[in-house]
Design a protein around this motif. Structure first.
Motif, short mmCIF file in Angstrom:
data_model
loop_
_atom_site.label_atom_id
_atom_site.label_comp_id
_atom_site.label_asym_id
_atom_site.label_seq_id
_atom_site.Cartn_x
_atom_site.Cartn_y
_atom_site.Cartn_z
N ALA A 143 17.41 -6.46 -35.29
CA ALA A 143 18.53 -7.05 -34.56
C ALA A 143 18.10 -7.52 -33.17
N LEU A 144 17.31 -6.73 -32.48
CA LEU A 144 16.81 -7.15 -31.16
C LEU A 144 15.90 -8.36 -31.30
N GLY A 145 15.15 -8.45 -32.38
CA GLY A 145 14.33 -9.62 -32.64
C GLY A 145 15.17 -10.88 -32.81
N ILE A 146 16.33 -10.74 -33.46
CA ILE A 146 17.25 -11.87 -33.63
C ILE A 146 17.77 -12.31 -32.26
N ILE A 147 18.10 -11.36 -31.41
CA ILE A 147 18.57 -11.69 -30.07
C ILE A 147 17.45 -12.39 -29.29
N MET A 148 16.25 -11.85 -29.33
CA MET A 148 15.13 -12.46 -28.61
C MET A 148 14.84 -13.87 -29.10
N ALA A 149 14.92 -14.08 -30.41
CA ALA A 149 14.64 -15.40 -30.98
C ALA A 149 15.63 -16.46 -30.52
N GLN A 150 16.80 -16.03 -30.06
CA GLN A 150 17.79 -16.97 -29.54
C GLN A 150 17.30 -17.61 -28.24
N TYR A 151 16.40 -16.89 -27.52
CA TYR A 151 15.99 -17.32 -26.18
C TYR A 151 14.50 -17.60 -26.03
#
Length: 155
Positions: free
Chosen positions: A115-123
């Protein structure tokens, strides 16, 4: 909730809604408990009809979500203000998504990292991020499973 849009001429497709969420950077997340509204501005990640968020282990947001996990959200892609000769004729170019969903906390080391990887990939470019164990231990991660959404544009 009635998702009927008044200005049908500005309604966008589901594909456009997904594009806005995939390209956005700021989400306004609204929740309510005991008849009181609460709105927060958050960074997020979007994938597969879900929004991912992170926060501290304690706070008002988590207290409210424990009482009522139904949420409303919006992401706006701001264009430009279009001035006019008369104040009431001003308008703004934008694209936006408004949606509803249900929030749930994500537990488990692997699930939190994903989930944190998904958030990071947004930015940030890339798809392989490492998260220190101390950071994971101090972080709550939650997901909003989107039940409905509508997109609108004034371009």
């Amino acid at each position: 909730m009635d998702d009927t849009m008044r200005r049908k001429d500005r309604q966008l497709s589901a594909r456009a809604a997904n594009e806005i969420l995939a390209q956005g950077s700021i989400c306004q997340l609204a929740m309510a408990a005991q008849g009181e509204p609460y709105l927060v501005t958050l960074n997020y990640g979007y994938r597969d009809s879900a929004l991912y968020f992170h926060c501290a282990k304690a706070g008002r947001k988590l207290e409210i979500l424990e009482q009522n996990n139904r949420v409303c959200f919006t992401v706006v892609e701001h264009g430009a203000v279009l001035p006019a000769d008369k104040a009431c004729d001003f308008t703004m170019k934008y694209r936006s998504v408004v949606g509803y969903g249900t929030a749930r906390v994500i537990d488990g080391y692997r699930e939190k990292c994903e989930a944190l990887g998904i958030i990071m990939a947004q930015y940030a470019p890339g798809d392989s991020f490492e998260f220190p164990e101390a950071t994971l231990a101090a972080t709550t991660v939650f997901v909003v499973d989107i039940s409905s959404m509508a997109a609108k544009s004034n371009h």
